[in-house]
Motif scaffolding. Structure first.
Motif, PDB file in Angstrom:
ATOM      1  N   ALA A  35       0.835  -1.206   0.000  1.00 52.94           N
ATOM      2  CA  ALA A  35       0.000   0.000   0.000  1.00 52.94           C
ATOM      3  C   ALA A  35       0.869   1.255   0.000  1.00 52.94           C
ATOM      4  O   ALA A  35       2.096   1.188   0.050  1.00 52.94           O
ATOM      5  CB  ALA A  35      -0.916  -0.006   1.215  1.00 52.94           C
ATOM      6  N   ARG A  36       0.199   2.406  -0.036  1.00 54.11           N
ATOM      7  CA  ARG A  36       0.864   3.687   0.156  1.00 54.11           C
ATOM      8  C   ARG A  36       0.477   4.223   1.522  1.00 54.11           C
ATOM      9  O   ARG A  36      -0.664   4.067   1.969  1.00 54.11           O
ATOM     10  CB  ARG A  36       0.471   4.689  -0.940  1.00 54.11           C
ATOM     11  CG  ARG A  36       0.913   4.269  -2.346  1.00 54.11           C
ATOM     12  CD  ARG A  36       0.882   5.441  -3.313  1.00 54.11           C
ATOM     13  NE  ARG A  36       1.912   6.431  -2.989  1.00 54.11           N
ATOM     14  CZ  ARG A  36       3.183   6.336  -3.404  1.00 54.11           C
ATOM     15  NH1 ARG A  36       3.574   5.320  -4.137  1.00 54.11           N
ATOM     16  NH2 ARG A  36       4.038   7.280  -3.083  1.00 54.11           N
ATOM     17  N   ARG A  39      -1.819   4.162   5.575  1.00 56.98           N
ATOM     18  CA  ARG A  39      -2.821   3.191   5.164  1.00 56.98           C
ATOM     19  C   ARG A  39      -3.352   2.449   6.393  1.00 56.98           C
ATOM     20  O   ARG A  39      -2.660   2.274   7.390  1.00 56.98           O
ATOM     21  CB  ARG A  39      -2.262   2.221   4.129  1.00 56.98           C
ATOM     22  CG  ARG A  39      -1.002   1.471   4.597  1.00 56.98           C
ATOM     23  CD  ARG A  39      -1.363   0.106   5.126  1.00 56.98           C
ATOM     24  NE  ARG A  39      -0.177  -0.690   5.460  1.00 56.98           N
ATOM     25  CZ  ARG A  39       0.271  -0.829   6.690  1.00 56.98           C
ATOM     26  NH1 ARG A  39      -0.298  -0.199   7.691  1.00 56.98           N
ATOM     27  NH2 ARG A  39       1.320  -1.621   6.938  1.00 56.98           N
ATOM     28  N   GLU A 124       6.752   1.911  -1.726  1.00 55.06           N
ATOM     29  CA  GLU A 124       5.323   1.767  -1.501  1.00 55.06           C
ATOM     30  C   GLU A 124       4.667   1.209  -2.768  1.00 55.06           C
ATOM     31  O   GLU A 124       5.266   1.218  -3.849  1.00 55.06           O
ATOM     32  CB  GLU A 124       4.721   3.113  -1.118  1.00 55.06           C
ATOM     33  CG  GLU A 124       5.336   3.696   0.155  1.00 55.06           C
ATOM     34  CD  GLU A 124       4.848   5.103   0.452  1.00 55.06           C
ATOM     35  OE1 GLU A 124       3.741   5.240   0.991  1.00 55.06           O
ATOM     36  OE2 GLU A 124       5.602   6.052   0.128  1.00 55.06           O
ATOM     37  N   SER A 125       3.437   0.741  -2.632  1.00 53.71           N
ATOM     38  CA  SER A 125       2.721   0.095  -3.745  1.00 53.71           C
ATOM     39  C   SER A 125       3.563  -1.015  -4.359  1.00 53.71           C
ATOM     40  O   SER A 125       3.563  -1.231  -5.566  1.00 53.71           O
ATOM     41  CB  SER A 125       2.333   1.123  -4.822  1.00 53.71           C
ATOM     42  OG  SER A 125       1.500   2.125  -4.294  1.00 53.71           O
ATOM     43  N   HIS A 144       5.387  -3.676  -8.560  1.00 52.64           N
ATOM     44  CA  HIS A 144       5.550  -2.306  -8.088  1.00 52.64           C
ATOM     45  C   HIS A 144       4.678  -1.402  -8.940  1.00 52.64           C
ATOM     46  O   HIS A 144       4.903  -1.264 -10.146  1.00 52.64           O
ATOM     47  CB  HIS A 144       7.015  -1.891  -8.184  1.00 52.64           C
ATOM     48  CG  HIS A 144       7.283  -0.541  -7.619  1.00 52.64           C
ATOM     49  ND1 HIS A 144       8.239   0.318  -8.132  1.00 52.64           N
ATOM     50  CD2 HIS A 144       6.708   0.134  -6.588  1.00 52.64           C
ATOM     51  CE1 HIS A 144       8.244   1.426  -7.448  1.00 52.64           C
ATOM     52  NE2 HIS A 144       7.330   1.353  -6.499  1.00 52.64           N
ATOM     53  N   GLU A 145       3.649  -0.836  -8.292  1.00 52.23           N
ATOM     54  CA  GLU A 145       2.673   0.002  -8.997  1.00 52.23           C
ATOM     55  C   GLU A 145       2.110  -0.730 -10.217  1.00 52.23           C
ATOM     56  O   GLU A 145       1.961  -0.170 -11.297  1.00 52.23           O
ATOM     57  CB  GLU A 145       3.298   1.339  -9.380  1.00 52.23           C
ATOM     58  CG  GLU A 145       3.699   2.160  -8.153  1.00 52.23           C
ATOM     59  CD  GLU A 145       4.265   3.525  -8.509  1.00 52.23           C
ATOM     60  OE1 GLU A 145       4.624   3.730  -9.689  1.00 52.23           O
ATOM     61  OE2 GLU A 145       4.331   4.376  -7.600  1.00 52.23           O
TER      62      GLU A 145
END
Length: 481
Positions: A35-36, A39, A124-125, A144-145
């Protein structure tokens, strides 16, 4: 491609705590989370005084203080909406005098930012999906993303929770319903308390509900129950949660307040009874990925922090000696067993016993006996309340002194504990006798219809009792590192 000393999957309390320790000492750390931040994470949010002390040691104490969460020093226990007993958290030297319920959205963000300041590289993500051991380290696969990627490290650490991809890739993911709890959590807005509330209901025993005050006007509420008896008895956790919400509305109404309960969310909890070796070639599992959750109260945050602290010791040794094989990393299991087994083993044994709902009248009688003893005996209340509050070791409950305090009572006490208010005299004895005959008949049917399960349960209880007894006889260190 950068080769990190440690790639940590999951930036919850365990992952971020380990990142803080290692990065502060100069190790190159990559900390990944799906997550970012900030959260949310579904959790009961309670952090015991021991957990708060560990957070302070990690350099997060001032940030926690600025959250102005309600200091939790008192607790009330209910059975079937009847108030059984209240208690005060005992003072323990070197620990804060209170606990806090800290929303994970806030707590995890504080730890995550602290890891960055310590020098950890973060992504993140970035969801870790697996790993592959190579001659020189590990290739960690991730998205990743939304795009597939790969990172390299000398060690990989799974701190990615109950559904850990790292544990799964290592062949160590635990799905045993005996050690998995099903849980539901929500936030109640408009309710102000200065104490925790633990709610038990005969129909859902050994499940329990909780209400933890976060700050004025906000409480964390929820229910949890071990999956095996929940499924075997055909119970629905949502019905138990509905009962808890009615109690919450009742409590608020008594204070002249109106409560709005936010969306409910469910999640699994992996408890310590299911913990295995938690180490593998080039890697370790910490936090809930390694089943570091107290089987009795479901508390996971302090154990996540502690498991990271224990793991850091093994990681340092691995780099000092340049040894990352499974055999060398086995010292992690030796360390966490020495630290946690003497208390969490007792907690697991207790839960193993009360999973047997065929003996429900016995467990409820013991439960009432303990609650009534705590009402009348300050020392007994201090120990049992301190165990539930996470400041006194569970082994303190099985001393000769505690057994004597729980058993030495007059006839009136036992009528209340065992007869639930049965009348005095002949009618009371007759009622008690009828209840005993009914229980014996029920148990006989259970042996006939469910004998195989009962036999397996009895063997499991015996094995765990023996293991705990052997540990005590060998004089293993109960303090831990």
């Amino acid at each position: 491609m950068t080769v990190y000393d440690a790639v940590i999957a999951g930036a919850g309390p365990a992952g971020s705590a380990l990142a803080i320790e290692l990065a502060s000492e100069g190790y190159s750390v990559l900390l990944c989370d799906a997550a970012r931040f900030p959260r949310d994470k579904v959790c009961g949010d309670y952090v015991s005084p021991r957990g708060l002390a560990r957070l302070a040691a990690l350099g997060c104490g001032e940030a926690i203080g600025r959250l102005e969460c309600t200091p939790i020093r008192k607790s009330r226990l209910y059975l079937n909406r009847d108030h059984l007993v209240s208690g005060v958290l005992p003072r323990v030297a070197g620990l804060p005098a209170h606990g806090h319920a800290i929303p994970r959205k806030e707590l995890d963000d504080i730890l995550f930012r602290r890891a960055i300041r310590a020098g950890a590289v973060v992504r993140e993500s970035c969801r870790v999906t697996g790993f592959e051991v190579t001659a020189r380290g590990v290739h960690v696969s991730a998205t990743h993303e939304g795009k597939a990627c790969r990172v390299e490290g000398r060690l990989v650490v799974g701190a990615d929770g109950a559904t850990s991809a790292v544990a799964n890739a290592a062949g160590l993911r635990m799905n045993d319903p005996r050690y998995t709890l099903a849980s539901i959590r929500a936030y109640a807005h408009g309710l102000t308390l200065d104490h925790t509330l633990m709610y038990f209901d005969e129909k859902y025993f050994p499940g329990y509900g909780w209400v933890f005050p976060v700050r004025p006007g906000l409480c964390n509420i929820g229910v949890g129950m071990v999956s095996e008896p929940l499924v075997r008895s055909g119970l629905k956790l949502g019905d138990f949660y509905a009962k808890l919400t009615r109690l919450v509305h009742h409590l608020a109404g008594a204070k002249g307040a109106r409560v709005e309960i936010g969306p409910q969310r469910g999640w699994p909890i992996r408890s310590y009874g299911g913990a295995t070796e938690n180490h593998f070639e080039r890697g370790l599992l910490i936090g809930e990925a390694g089943c570091f959750v107290d089987p009795i109260n479901g508390e996971g945050i302090p154990l996540a922090l502690s498991s990271a602290h224990v793991a850091a010791r093994t990681v340092r040794a691995a780099f000092q000696e340049g040894r990352f094989g499974k055999g060398f990393l086995a010292r992690y299991e030796a360390d966490f067993r020495a630290r946690f087994d003497p208390d969490l083993g007792i907690s697991d044994l207790a839960v193993t016993m009360i999973r047997n709902r065929h003996l429900l009248p016995v467990w409820l009688a013991i439960f009432r006996t303990m609650s009534l003893t705590a009402q009348k005996d300050a020392r007994y209340a201090e120990v049992t309340g301190g165990i539930l509050g996470g400041v006194i070791p569970a082994r303190e409950a099985i001393t000769p002194e505690m057994f004597v305090r729980a058993l030495v009572h007059g006839p009136g006490f036992w009528r209340e504990a065992l007869g639930a208010g049965a009348p005095d005299g002949v009618s009371g004895w007759l009622a008690g006798g009828a209840a005993l005959v009914g229980f014996q008949a029920s148990l006989a049917r259970a042996i006939k219809d469910d004998g195989a399960w009962l036999y397996g349960w009895a063997k499991e209880v015996q094995a765990k009792q023996k293991r705990l007894g052997i540990a005590a006889l060998r004089g293993l260190s109960f303090g831990g590192p």
